[in-house]
Enzyme design. Structure first.
Site, PDB file in Angstrom:
ATOM      1  N   LYS A 184       0.765  -1.154  -0.103  1.00 10.85           N
ATOM      2  CA  LYS A 184       0.010   0.062  -0.038  1.00 10.85           C
ATOM      3  C   LYS A 184       0.730   1.164  -0.040  1.00 10.85           C
ATOM      4  O   LYS A 184       0.576   2.202  -0.753  1.00 10.85           O
ATOM      5  CB  LYS A 184      -0.880  -0.027   1.358  1.00 10.85           C
ATOM      6  CG  LYS A 184      -1.586   1.268   1.355  1.00 10.85           C
ATOM      7  CD  LYS A 184      -2.602   1.258   2.664  1.00 10.85           C
ATOM      8  CE  LYS A 184      -1.610   1.744   4.156  1.00 10.85           C
ATOM      9  NZ  LYS A 184      -1.394   3.073   4.161  1.00 10.85           N
ATOM     10  N   ASN A 185       1.846   1.236   1.014  1.00  7.51           N
ATOM     11  CA  ASN A 185       2.635   2.405   0.967  1.00  7.51           C
ATOM     12  C   ASN A 185       3.530   2.885   0.091  1.00  7.51           C
ATOM     13  O   ASN A 185       4.280   3.908  -0.177  1.00  7.51           O
ATOM     14  CB  ASN A 185       3.320   2.690   2.516  1.00  7.51           C
ATOM     15  CG  ASN A 185       2.501   2.813   3.605  1.00  7.51           C
ATOM     16  OD1 ASN A 185       1.238   2.873   3.398  1.00  7.51           O
ATOM     17  ND2 ASN A 185       3.037   2.657   4.790  1.00  7.51           N
TER      18      ASN A 185
ATOM     19  N   CYS B  47      -4.659  12.872  13.427  1.00  6.50           N
ATOM     20  CA  CYS B  47      -5.316  11.710  13.386  1.00  6.50           C
ATOM     21  C   CYS B  47      -5.111  10.965  14.553  1.00  6.50           C
ATOM     22  O   CYS B  47      -4.224  11.251  15.488  1.00  6.50           O
ATOM     23  CB  CYS B  47      -5.237  10.687  12.109  1.00  6.50           C
ATOM     24  SG  CYS B  47      -3.218  10.194  12.154  1.00  6.50           S
TER      25      CYS B  47
ATOM     26  N   ARG C  93       0.153  15.186  12.795  1.00  4.94           N
ATOM     27  CA  ARG C  93       0.592  14.722  11.355  1.00  4.94           C
ATOM     28  C   ARG C  93       1.031  15.841  10.820  1.00  4.94           C
ATOM     29  O   ARG C  93       0.476  16.410   9.533  1.00  4.94           O
ATOM     30  CB  ARG C  93      -0.404  13.694  10.612  1.00  4.94           C
ATOM     31  CG  ARG C  93      -0.976  12.453  11.155  1.00  4.94           C
ATOM     32  CD  ARG C  93       0.057  11.331  11.440  1.00  4.94           C
ATOM     33  NE  ARG C  93       0.732  10.789  10.432  1.00  4.94           N
ATOM     34  CZ  ARG C  93       0.223   9.782   9.516  1.00  4.94           C
ATOM     35  NH1 ARG C  93      -0.764   9.143  10.277  1.00  4.94           N
ATOM     36  NH2 ARG C  93       0.922   9.331   8.774  1.00  4.94           N
TER      37      ARG C  93
ATOM     38  N   ASP D  84       4.725   0.580  12.165  1.00  2.36           N
ATOM     39  CA  ASP D  84       3.722  -0.004  11.724  1.00  2.36           C
ATOM     40  C   ASP D  84       3.340  -1.281  11.981  1.00  2.36           C
ATOM     41  O   ASP D  84       2.359  -1.859  11.600  1.00  2.36           O
ATOM     42  CB  ASP D  84       3.635   0.074  10.193  1.00  2.36           C
ATOM     43  CG  ASP D  84       3.372   1.494   9.441  1.00  2.36           C
ATOM     44  OD1 ASP D  84       2.784   2.393  10.520  1.00  2.36           O
ATOM     45  OD2 ASP D  84       3.435   1.822   8.458  1.00  2.36           O
TER      46      ASP D  84
ATOM     47  N   ARG E 129      -8.694  -0.257   4.538  1.00  2.00           N
ATOM     48  CA  ARG E 129      -7.572   0.740   4.239  1.00  2.00           C
ATOM     49  C   ARG E 129      -6.402   0.038   3.581  1.00  2.00           C
ATOM     50  O   ARG E 129      -5.647   0.534   2.701  1.00  2.00           O
ATOM     51  CB  ARG E 129      -7.542   1.912   4.770  1.00  2.00           C
ATOM     52  CG  ARG E 129      -8.711   2.871   5.476  1.00  2.00           C
ATOM     53  CD  ARG E 129      -8.151   3.869   6.139  1.00  2.00           C
ATOM     54  NE  ARG E 129      -6.788   4.107   5.791  1.00  2.00           N
ATOM     55  CZ  ARG E 129      -5.802   4.576   6.559  1.00  2.00           C
ATOM     56  NH1 ARG E 129      -6.197   4.641   8.011  1.00  2.00           N
ATOM     57  NH2 ARG E 129      -4.708   4.821   6.190  1.00  2.00           N
TER      58      ARG E 129
HETATM   59  C1  UD1 Z   1       4.418   6.628   6.474  1.00  2.00           C
HETATM   60  C2  UD1 Z   1       3.780   5.525   6.100  1.00  2.00           C
HETATM   61  C3  UD1 Z   1       3.078   5.162   7.516  1.00  2.00           C
HETATM   62  C4  UD1 Z   1       4.232   4.959   8.624  1.00  2.00           C
HETATM   63  C5  UD1 Z   1       5.055   6.241   8.713  1.00  2.00           C
HETATM   64  C6  UD1 Z   1       6.342   5.970   9.409  1.00  2.00           C
HETATM   65  C7  UD1 Z   1       2.767   5.659   4.172  1.00  2.00           C
HETATM   66  C8  UD1 Z   1       1.441   6.016   3.293  1.00  2.00           C
HETATM   67  N1  UD1 Z   1       2.410   5.827   5.409  1.00  2.00           N
HETATM   68  O1  UD1 Z   1       3.567   7.975   6.987  1.00  2.00           O
HETATM   69  O2  UD1 Z   1       2.186   3.808   7.706  1.00  2.00           O
HETATM   70  O3  UD1 Z   1       3.616   4.459   9.890  1.00  2.00           O
HETATM   71  O4  UD1 Z   1       5.604   6.611   7.366  1.00  2.00           O
HETATM   72  O5  UD1 Z   1       7.223   4.859   8.994  1.00  2.00           O
HETATM   73  O6  UD1 Z   1       3.703   5.771   3.549  1.00  2.00           O
HETATM   74  N2  UD1 Z   1       6.927  14.346  10.765  1.00  2.00           N
HETATM   75  C9  UD1 Z   1       7.159  15.865  10.869  1.00  2.00           C
HETATM   76  N3  UD1 Z   1       6.874  16.859   9.801  1.00  2.00           N
HETATM   77  C10 UD1 Z   1       6.485  16.218   8.576  1.00  2.00           C
HETATM   78  C11 UD1 Z   1       6.389  15.106   8.399  1.00  2.00           C
HETATM   79  C12 UD1 Z   1       6.356  13.987   9.270  1.00  2.00           C
HETATM   80  O7  UD1 Z   1       7.326  16.286  12.179  1.00  2.00           O
HETATM   81  O8  UD1 Z   1       6.445  17.210   7.637  1.00  2.00           O
HETATM   82  C13 UD1 Z   1       6.838  13.537  11.724  1.00  2.00           C
HETATM   83  C14 UD1 Z   1       5.418  12.644  11.912  1.00  2.00           C
HETATM   84  O9  UD1 Z   1       4.798  13.279  12.715  1.00  2.00           O
HETATM   85  C15 UD1 Z   1       6.091  11.448  12.553  1.00  2.00           C
HETATM   86  C16 UD1 Z   1       7.417  11.204  11.941  1.00  2.00           C
HETATM   87  O10 UD1 Z   1       7.983  12.572  11.441  1.00  2.00           O
HETATM   88  O11 UD1 Z   1       6.519  11.520  14.008  1.00  2.00           O
HETATM   89  C17 UD1 Z   1       7.361  10.064  10.828  1.00  2.00           C
HETATM   90  O12 UD1 Z   1       6.230  10.543   9.793  1.00  2.00           O
HETATM   91  P1  UD1 Z   1       6.445  10.059   8.199  1.00  2.00           P
HETATM   92  O13 UD1 Z   1       7.748   9.454   8.038  1.00  2.00           O
HETATM   93  O14 UD1 Z   1       6.487  11.574   7.636  1.00  2.00           O
HETATM   94  O15 UD1 Z   1       5.095   9.501   8.337  1.00  2.00           O
HETATM   95  P2  UD1 Z   1       4.365   9.221   6.691  1.00  2.00           P
HETATM   96  O16 UD1 Z   1       5.141   9.534   5.653  1.00  2.00           O
HETATM   97  O17 UD1 Z   1       2.985  10.261   7.104  1.00  2.00           O
END
Ligand code: UD1
Length: 419
Positions: free
Chosen positions: A22-23, A115, A120, A306, A398
Site C-alpha cells: 500500500k505504502n 489523526c 501529522r 507500523d 484501508r
Molecule cells: C509513512 C507511512 C506510515 C508509517 C510512517 C512511519 C505511508 C502512506 N504511510 O507515513 O504507514 O507509519 O511513514 O514509518 O507511507 N513528521 C514531521 N513533519 C513532517 C512529516 C512528518 O514532524 O513534515 C513527523 C511525523 O509526525 C512522525 C514522523 O515525522 O512523527 C514520521 O512521519 P512520516 O515518516 O512522515 O510518516 P508518513 O510518511 O506520513
C-alpha cells in the site's frame, strides 16, 4: 458498517500470499502525474486507500483504468487542485503535492489534520519544496505550493522524530523535474522510497542513493511513461508473520521480501520463534513458551512503527514483562485500551507500553481506531477465548486486502457481518 467476528483458538497452517505494498503503491500512483504519457502499474493492492488515490487522479484529470492488480494511468492534461472531499479521507493524498508542483509548478491540497496516531504535520515537506524555490500559503484549510521555477539545492529533511517517508517521496517527486541537482540529506530509507525511486528512474528520472540517508536527484526536462511492479507489502507480511507466531502450527508466507522484514524477523527469533526463509517465501512455527521482548520503533531498517500494535497483541500472552517504546508516533497506543478490555495487562508509561504477559485473553467487543490498531485486535482475537467483535473495520480495509479471507484460508474462523 461491517464488523468482524474472530473466533479464537483456531490453529493456522498452510500458506498466505502477500499483496503489493500500500505504502509503495500510493506515492507511485501519484508519481504517474509527472508525465503526459501512459504508465502501467502492476501488483497494486485492492484497498480503499488505493481507491481514494485513483479517484484523486481521476478528479485531477487523469484517465485511470483498473483491471485486477494492474492500473493504467494517462495524465495528459491535469488540474492542480485536489478535491477536499476525497483528500480529507486519506492523509497520504498529500503525496500528490510533489508531482503536481514538479510538473505544473503549483499544487493545492487540503491540509491534513491530526489523526488518532498523533499530530501529522507536513512542515518537512514544505521545507523541501521551499529549498527548491517554492513558496507556500495556507488558506481556508488548504495548502498551496507554487513556484515560477524549481531549482535543485541541498535540503535536510530530519525532523524531531527522525526522517519522513512521504516528505522524502514528495521532495523527490518535485525535484526530478527541477533545474539542476537536489540533495536530500537525512532522507527516509524505507523500501517504499526505493520502490518509488525505481519507478521514477524507469520514467527517465535520475535518482541515486534511494535506500540511504542521502538521495541525489539530477533534474531532467521531462519524464516519459513507464511500467512498474509494486514491491510486496512488508507490513501485511509482518502482520501475518505475527499471526503465525500467535497461532501458527506452521504458516508459510509467499511473495514476500524477507530482507524488508529483518528487524521483525530478528525480534521474533529473539522471542524464540522458528522462522525459515526460502527466496520469496518464509515459514514460521508458532511456539507456546516464547520469551518476552524489549522493542523500540525506529525509522527503517529499525523496528517499524507500523508493526508496533501487532507486537503488543502478541506480547499480551507472552510470559514476562515486555516493553515496547514508540519513538516515531509517541501517542500511537489507541489499541492498548481495547486490548485491556480483552484482559491484557498493559501500562502506558510515556511513550512506552509495559506489557505483563497473561495466560489468557478473552474475546470482547472492541473498537478499531486506526489501520494497524485494528489488525492488532484481529491478532488478539486469534488467541483469545471466545469471540472478539472488531467494530469499525473500514480502518482495516484501508490497508489489508481481504484479511479475513486470507486468514480463513489458513484455518482461522473469521466472519464479516453487517453491523
Ligand atoms: C509513512 C507511512 C506510515 C508509517 C510512517 C512511519 C505511508 C502512506 N504511510 O507515513 O504507514 O507509519 O511513514 O514509518 O507511507 N513528521 C514531521 N513533519 C513532517 C512529516 C512528518 O514532524 O513534515 C513527523 C511525523 O509526525 C512522525 C514522523 O515525522 O512523527 C514520521 O512521519 P512520516 O515518516 O512522515 O510518516 P508518513 O510518511 O506520513
Amino acid at each position: 458498517m461491517d464488523k468482524i467476528l474472530v473466533h479464537g483458538g483456531r490453529p493456522l497452517s498452510g500458506s498466505i500470499k502477500i499483496s503489493g505494498s500500500k505504502n509503495s503503491a500510493l506515492p507511485i500512483l501519484a508519481a504517474t502525474l509527472l508525465t503526459k504519457e501512459t504508465c502501467t502499474i502492476r501488483n497494486v493492492p485492492d484497498l480503499s486507500d488505493v481507491h481514494y488515490m485513483l479517484t484523486i487522479l481521476s478528479e485531477l484529470g487523469a484517465e485511470v483504468e483498473r483491471a485486477s492488480g494492474t492500473v493504467i494511468v494517462k495524465a495528459e492534461k491535469i488540474k492542480t487542485e485536489a478535491p477536499y472531499e476525497i483528500v480529507r479521507k486519506m492523509r497520504a493524498s498529500v503525496c500528490v503535492l510533489g508531482p503536481l508542483l514538479g510538473r505544473e509548478k503549483e499544487a493545492t491540497v487540503s491540509l491534513p489534520g491530526g489523526c488518532v496516531i498523533g499530530d501529522r504535520p507536513i512542515d518537512l515537506h514544505l521545507k523541501g519544496f521551499e529549498a527548491l524555490g517554492a513558496a507556500n500559503r495556507v488558506q481556508s484549510g488548504n495548502v498551496k505550493v507554487f513556484a515560477s521555477q524549481l531549482t535543485g539545492s541541498v535540503v535536510n529533511l530530519r525532523g524531531k522524530f527522525g526522517s519522513t517517508v512521504l516528505g522524502t517521496d514528495n521532495v523527490m517527486m518535485a525535484a526530478v523535474l527541477a533545474e539542476g541537482t537536489t540533495v536530500i540529506e537525512s532522507a527516509a530509507a524505507e523500501p517504499e522510497v526505493v520502490d518509488l525511486a525505481n519507478f521514477l528512474n524507469a520514467m527517465g528520472a535520475k535518482v541515486e542513493g534511494a535506500g540511504t540517508r542521502r538521495i541525489i536527484i539530477e533534474g531532467v526536462k521531462e519524464l516519459h511513461g513507464a511500467e512498474h511492479s509494486v514491491i510486496p507489502d512488508r507490513i501485511e507480511a509482518g502482520t501475518f508473520l505475527v499471526a503465525g507466531a500467535i497461532a501458527g502450527e506452521e504458516l508459510t508466507l509467499n511473495r514476500v521480501n524477507p530482507d524488508h522484514l529483518r528487524a521483525l524477523i530478528d525480534a521474533l527469533r529473539t522471542a524464540g520463534y522458528e522462522i525459515s526463509e526460502n527466496g520469496e517465501s518464509m515459514k514460521i512455527k508458532g511456539r507456546h513458551a516464547p520469551k518476552f521482548l524489549e522493542l523500540t520503533t525506529e525509522p527503517y531498517p529499525g523496528f517499524p512503527t507500523d508493526m508496533q500494535a501487532q507486537m503488543c497483541a502478541l506480547l499480551c500472552k507472552t510470559a514476562g514483562l515486555s516493553v515496547i517504546t514508540e519513538t516515531i508516533f509517541p501517542q500511537r497506543f489507541m489499541h492498548v485500551s481495547e486490548l485491556k478490555r480483552m484482559g491484557a495487562d498493559i501500562n502506558l508509561e510515556g511513550a512506552s507500553a509495559v506489557i505483563n504477559g497473561r495466560e489468557s485473553l478473552s474475546g470482547a467487543p472492541v473498537m478499531a481506531s486506526d489501520l494497524r490498531a485494528s489488525a492488532a485486535l484481529v491478532l488478539a482475537g486469534l488467541q483469545a477465548d471466545g469471540i472478539t467483535e472488531v467494530n469499525r473495520v473500514y480502518h482495516i480495509d484501508r490497508g489489508y486486502e481481504q484479511i479475513d479471507e486470507k486468514l480463513n484460508g489458513a484455518g482461522a474462523h473469521i466472519e464479516r457481518v453487517k453491523a
